[in-house]
Design an enzyme around this catalytic site. Structure first.
Site, PDB file in Angstrom:
ATOM      1  CG  ASN A  10     -96.627  80.721 -19.873  1.00  0.00           C
ATOM      2  OD1 ASN A  10     -96.764  81.627 -20.667  1.00  0.00           O
ATOM      3  ND2 ASN A  10     -96.900  79.487 -19.910  1.00  0.00           N
ATOM      4  CG  ASP A 199     -95.457  73.400 -14.513  1.00  0.00           C
ATOM      5  OD1 ASP A 199     -95.779  72.605 -15.409  1.00  0.00           O
ATOM      6  OD2 ASP A 199     -95.682  74.672 -14.848  1.00  0.00           O
TER       7      ASP A 199
END
Length: 292
Positions: A10, A199
């Site tokens: 991420n 998500d």
């Protein structure tokens, strides 16, 4: 088991929460499908019906090895309960730590008829108490799925010039065309693919709200109400529902438009709540702006 690479990261440099959720679902699907085909009968594929609360106990780093292990802990006539543990391993030092634990429910669908749910072979329990406890969990999740489905009529609509830190300011949507690589042998979407997209949307909502690095802290129950077929266009929508001093709760749901089946209208396929925390560049928790 596989090594975590840069494309799994991420923006904070840790492994994406959606990547971990996808690995958890793959492990559950493998063991459930194996079990449901362990006896002579009609061949089937296990489809994800629900994921219980999943906590992200520790961040996983790029370069570490993710070890995902799954165990069947209960079977009803038409469903399988699977418990999954995720452990990260530093292959340079040998250090290991548990990063995630999750419970998933699967149903076996016939390869000949995707709408036919088959019976599940029973498992042998070490103690009668294990069966009784499993049955209790089964009844609880069954009731919760029904209640969640009944309140799934909400939609997210764009708001013109929203004020900062309001629900409309951070709400987000993602549109995705379901292709063959997203699907199982039966031609419907893998649960793990859907969870990863959910998500991503929840992360965008959290980042828009606080303008900092954010990470997934936990996921409340994810309910898969209906299958999503190949060729459908899905809209994954997220909105902030609550903030505390250090966390954000985000509602995410998935709506499907089955363009390949003109006789069917848009429907709600999946729903869940995600919890995120805000982090500084040093990885320390930061205060979260209050939701107005």
């Amino acid at each position: 088991r596989r090594i975590m690479r840069p494309d799994d990261a991420n923006v904070a440099g840790n492994v994406h929460g959606g990547t971990i959720l996808k690995m958890i679902e793959e492990a559950g699907a493998i063991i459930s499908t194996r079990h449901c085909n362990s006896q002579a009968g009609e061949p089937c594929v296990a489809a994800l019906a629900r994921v219980e609360r999943t906590d992200f106990l520790s961040p996983m780093c790029i370069g570490e090895v993710a070890n995902v292990s799954a165990e069947i802990t209960y079977t009803s006539r038409h469903s399988v309960e699977v418990q999954v543990n995720v452990m990260s391993e530093n292959i340079l030092t040998g250090a290991k730590r548990v990063t995630n634990k999750a419970t998933l429910w699967y149903v076996p669908l016939s390869l000949k008829n995707v709408n036919k749910v088959l019976e599940v072979p029973p498992i042998q329990y070490a103690r009668k108490e294990q069966e009784d406890e499993g049955k209790k969990r089964y009844e609880e999740q069954k009731l919760d799925r029904l209640e969640t489905k009944q309140r799934n009529g909400d939609m997210i609509y764009p708001i013109i010039n929203p004020e900062p830190h309001t629900v409309g300011y951070s709400q987000s949507s993602l549109i995705h065309l379901v292709g063959p690589s997203d699907c199982t042998l039966l031609g419907f979407v893998h649960g793990g693919v859907t969870m990863k997209l959910m998500d991503e949307v929840a992360g965008i909502v959290a980042a828009r709200h606080c303008k900092t690095n954010i990470v997934t802290a936990s996921v409340d129950a994810i309910n898969f109400h209906e299958k999503i077929k190949k060729g459908s266009v899905i809209t994954i929508s997220g909105r902030m529902t609550f903030t505390s001093n250090k966390s954000m709760e985000i509602e995410v749901f998935v709506d499907a438009d089955p363009f390949v089946d003109e006789s069917r209208e848009r429907y709600r396929a999946v729903s869940a709540f995600f919890t995120y925390v805000s982090l500084s560049k040093e990885g320390k928790p930061l205060p979260v702006p209050q939701l107005l």
